[in-house]
Design a protein around this motif. Structure first.
Motif, PDB file in Angstrom:
ATOM      1  N   SER A  33      31.533  47.746  46.513  1.00 39.38           N
ATOM      2  CA  SER A  33      31.890  48.875  47.371  1.00 39.38           C
ATOM      3  C   SER A  33      33.075  48.527  48.275  1.00 39.38           C
ATOM      4  CB  SER A  33      30.682  49.288  48.217  1.00 39.38           C
ATOM      5  OG  SER A  33      31.024  50.329  49.098  1.00 39.38           O
ATOM      6  N   ARG A  34      33.070  47.335  48.849  1.00 33.74           N
ATOM      7  CA  ARG A  34      34.172  46.915  49.718  1.00 33.74           C
ATOM      8  C   ARG A  34      35.473  46.774  48.938  1.00 33.74           C
ATOM      9  NH1 ARG A  34      30.005  43.610  52.074  1.00 33.74           N
ATOM     10  NH2 ARG A  34      30.708  41.868  50.806  1.00 33.74           N
ATOM     11  N   TRP A  35      35.397  46.264  47.695  1.00 37.69           N
ATOM     12  CA  TRP A  35      36.606  46.145  46.864  1.00 37.69           C
ATOM     13  C   TRP A  35      37.165  47.531  46.548  1.00 37.69           C
ATOM     14  CZ3 TRP A  35      34.106  42.496  42.705  1.00 37.69           C
ATOM     15  CH2 TRP A  35      33.796  41.269  43.287  1.00 37.69           C
ATOM     16  N   GLU A  36      36.259  48.444  46.221  1.00 41.69           N
ATOM     17  CA  GLU A  36      36.698  49.784  45.821  1.00 41.69           C
ATOM     18  C   GLU A  36      37.166  50.631  47.004  1.00 41.69           C
ATOM     19  OE1 GLU A  36      33.667  51.593  43.413  1.00 41.69           O
ATOM     20  OE2 GLU A  36      34.027  50.228  41.736  1.00 41.69           O
ATOM     21  N   SER A  37      36.734  50.288  48.199  1.00 42.54           N
ATOM     22  CA  SER A  37      37.198  51.026  49.382  1.00 42.54           C
ATOM     23  C   SER A  37      38.427  50.357  50.001  1.00 42.54           C
ATOM     24  CB  SER A  37      36.085  51.135  50.418  1.00 42.54           C
ATOM     25  OG  SER A  37      35.765  49.854  50.932  1.00 42.54           O
ATOM     26  N   GLY A  38      38.741  49.151  49.566  1.00 43.95           N
ATOM     27  CA  GLY A  38      39.919  48.448  50.067  1.00 43.95           C
ATOM     28  C   GLY A  38      39.681  47.654  51.328  1.00 43.95           C
ATOM     29  N   THR A  39      38.433  47.520  51.761  1.00 42.28           N
ATOM     30  CA  THR A  39      38.150  46.739  52.969  1.00 42.28           C
ATOM     31  C   THR A  39      38.088  45.243  52.690  1.00 42.28           C
ATOM     32  OG1 THR A  39      35.769  47.062  52.699  1.00 42.28           O
ATOM     33  CG2 THR A  39      36.938  48.627  54.119  1.00 42.28           C
ATOM     34  N   ALA A  40      37.963  44.867  51.424  1.00 43.15           N
ATOM     35  CA  ALA A  40      37.945  43.455  51.039  1.00 43.15           C
ATOM     36  C   ALA A  40      38.598  43.324  49.668  1.00 43.15           C
ATOM     37  CB  ALA A  40      36.514  42.931  50.990  1.00 43.15           C
ATOM     38  N   LEU A  41      38.988  42.100  49.342  1.00 36.97           N
ATOM     39  CA  LEU A  41      39.601  41.825  48.043  1.00 36.97           C
ATOM     40  C   LEU A  41      38.725  40.865  47.261  1.00 36.97           C
ATOM     41  CD1 LEU A  41      43.315  41.293  49.126  1.00 36.97           C
ATOM     42  CD2 LEU A  41      42.360  43.268  47.931  1.00 36.97           C
ATOM     43  N   PRO A  42      38.622  41.062  45.958  1.00 35.26           N
ATOM     44  CA  PRO A  42      37.839  40.125  45.145  1.00 35.26           C
ATOM     45  C   PRO A  42      38.540  38.767  45.057  1.00 35.26           C
ATOM     46  CG  PRO A  42      38.808  41.859  43.773  1.00 35.26           C
ATOM     47  CD  PRO A  42      39.148  42.172  45.179  1.00 35.26           C
ATOM     48  N   SER A  43      37.735  37.726  44.897  1.00 33.01           N
ATOM     49  CA  SER A  43      38.299  36.381  44.725  1.00 33.01           C
ATOM     50  C   SER A  43      38.997  36.298  43.374  1.00 33.01           C
ATOM     51  CB  SER A  43      37.179  35.337  44.792  1.00 33.01           C
ATOM     52  OG  SER A  43      36.344  35.460  43.657  1.00 33.01           O
ATOM     53  N   THR A  44      39.720  35.219  43.167  1.00 33.79           N
ATOM     54  CA  THR A  44      40.418  35.017  41.893  1.00 33.79           C
ATOM     55  C   THR A  44      39.433  34.995  40.735  1.00 33.79           C
ATOM     56  OG1 THR A  44      42.082  33.717  43.060  1.00 33.79           O
ATOM     57  CG2 THR A  44      42.043  33.527  40.672  1.00 33.79           C
ATOM     58  N   ASP A  45      38.324  34.288  40.897  1.00 34.87           N
ATOM     59  CA  ASP A  45      37.310  34.241  39.834  1.00 34.87           C
ATOM     60  C   ASP A  45      36.748  35.632  39.553  1.00 34.87           C
ATOM     61  OD1 ASP A  45      37.547  31.540  39.387  1.00 34.87           O
ATOM     62  OD2 ASP A  45      35.854  30.995  40.664  1.00 34.87           O
ATOM     63  N   ASN A  46      36.498  36.387  40.606  1.00 32.23           N
ATOM     64  CA  ASN A  46      35.964  37.732  40.416  1.00 32.23           C
ATOM     65  C   ASN A  46      36.993  38.657  39.776  1.00 32.23           C
ATOM     66  OD1 ASN A  46      33.308  37.325  41.325  1.00 32.23           O
ATOM     67  ND2 ASN A  46      33.963  37.482  43.443  1.00 32.23           N
ATOM     68  N   LEU A  47      38.273  38.473  40.102  1.00 35.79           N
ATOM     69  CA  LEU A  47      39.323  39.257  39.446  1.00 35.79           C
ATOM     70  C   LEU A  47      39.349  38.968  37.946  1.00 35.79           C
ATOM     71  CD1 LEU A  47      42.375  39.190  41.880  1.00 35.79           C
ATOM     72  CD2 LEU A  47      41.213  41.210  40.999  1.00 35.79           C
ATOM     73  N   ARG A  48      39.204  37.707  37.603  1.00 36.39           N
ATOM     74  CA  ARG A  48      39.179  37.333  36.174  1.00 36.39           C
ATOM     75  C   ARG A  48      37.977  37.971  35.475  1.00 36.39           C
ATOM     76  NH1 ARG A  48      39.313  31.180  35.829  1.00 36.39           N
ATOM     77  NH2 ARG A  48      39.519  31.601  33.624  1.00 36.39           N
ATOM     78  N   CYS A  49      36.848  37.964  36.151  1.00 36.15           N
ATOM     79  CA  CYS A  49      35.649  38.585  35.571  1.00 36.15           C
ATOM     80  C   CYS A  49      35.822  40.092  35.420  1.00 36.15           C
ATOM     81  CB  CYS A  49      34.426  38.268  36.431  1.00 36.15           C
ATOM     82  SG  CYS A  49      33.945  36.534  36.426  1.00 36.15           S
ATOM     83  N   LEU A  50      36.437  40.722  36.420  1.00 37.48           N
ATOM     84  CA  LEU A  50      36.683  42.162  36.340  1.00 37.48           C
ATOM     85  C   LEU A  50      37.621  42.491  35.174  1.00 37.48           C
ATOM     86  CD1 LEU A  50      37.104  42.923  40.149  1.00 37.48           C
ATOM     87  CD2 LEU A  50      35.349  43.903  38.652  1.00 37.48           C
ATOM     88  N   CYS A  51      38.663  41.683  34.989  1.00 37.84           N
ATOM     89  CA  CYS A  51      39.579  41.891  33.864  1.00 37.84           C
ATOM     90  C   CYS A  51      38.842  41.775  32.539  1.00 37.84           C
ATOM     91  CB  CYS A  51      40.725  40.884  33.918  1.00 37.84           C
ATOM     92  SG  CYS A  51      41.863  41.186  35.261  1.00 37.84           S
ATOM     93  N   SER A  52      37.955  40.817  32.467  1.00 36.95           N
ATOM     94  CA  SER A  52      37.170  40.644  31.253  1.00 36.95           C
ATOM     95  C   SER A  52      36.244  41.830  31.016  1.00 36.95           C
ATOM     96  CB  SER A  52      36.353  39.349  31.367  1.00 36.95           C
ATOM     97  OG  SER A  52      35.501  39.200  30.278  1.00 36.95           O
ATOM     98  N   LEU A  53      35.589  42.259  32.063  1.00 37.76           N
ATOM     99  CA  LEU A  53      34.644  43.367  31.963  1.00 37.76           C
ATOM    100  C   LEU A  53      35.355  44.673  31.579  1.00 37.76           C
ATOM    101  CD1 LEU A  53      31.761  44.504  32.414  1.00 37.76           C
ATOM    102  CD2 LEU A  53      32.402  44.827  34.804  1.00 37.76           C
TER     103      LEU A  53
END
Length: 140
Positions: A33-53
């Motif tokens: 929710s925080r990533w999608e609202s722009g209040t926080a940014l995902p970590s590098t590992d989480n960005l990689r996982c999101l790209c994979s997903l």
């Protein structure tokens, strides 16, 4: 389009809820929710996982002017979020093995102490009996 907008669009395109994405990435629903609202940014590992997903290149998520493309070379996306779960399982297994080893060591150490105490008690009883015999012989 900003990162937060891309994350919402990709999630909805895949037909996933925030909770489903959170479970796949092993994060909280509030983090999504925080990533999608722009209040926080995902970590590098989480960005990689999101790209994979979502099966998109990382450039698409990070660059605002980047066009949407599927994964390069049409290769299937690596399953990055399973790697995180494997680490957790290995860590838990190692902890359990450690606890088991400590338990076994404690068992054998206390067992050997009891034998030592029994031997010392037996020797002291014999010593006391021999002292009583000597005293008895002296009195007679």
């Amino acid at each position: 389009m900003e990162l937060k907008e891309k994350l919402v669009a990709l999630r909805k395109e895949k037909g996933l809820t925030q909770l489903a994405v959170a479970e796949k990435l092993d994060v909280s629903r509030q983090a999504i929710s925080r990533w999608e609202s722009g209040t926080a940014l995902p970590s590098t590992d989480n960005l990689r996982c999101l790209c994979s997903l979502y099966e998109v290149p990382i450039d698409y998520l990070l660059k605002e002017d980047s066009e949407r493309k599927s994964n390069p070379d049409n290769e299937p996306a690596p399953d990055m979020f399973r790697h995180k779960n494997k680490k957790t399982v290995v860590l838990i297994a190692a902890a359990l093995v450690g606890i088991l080893v400590v338990g076994i060591l404690c068992y054998f150490l206390t067992r050997n102490n009891e034998k030592y105490i029994d031997v010392v008690d037996a020797e002291s009883d014999q010593w006391n009996e021999s002292q009583e015999e000597i005293e008895f012989n002296e009195i007679s």
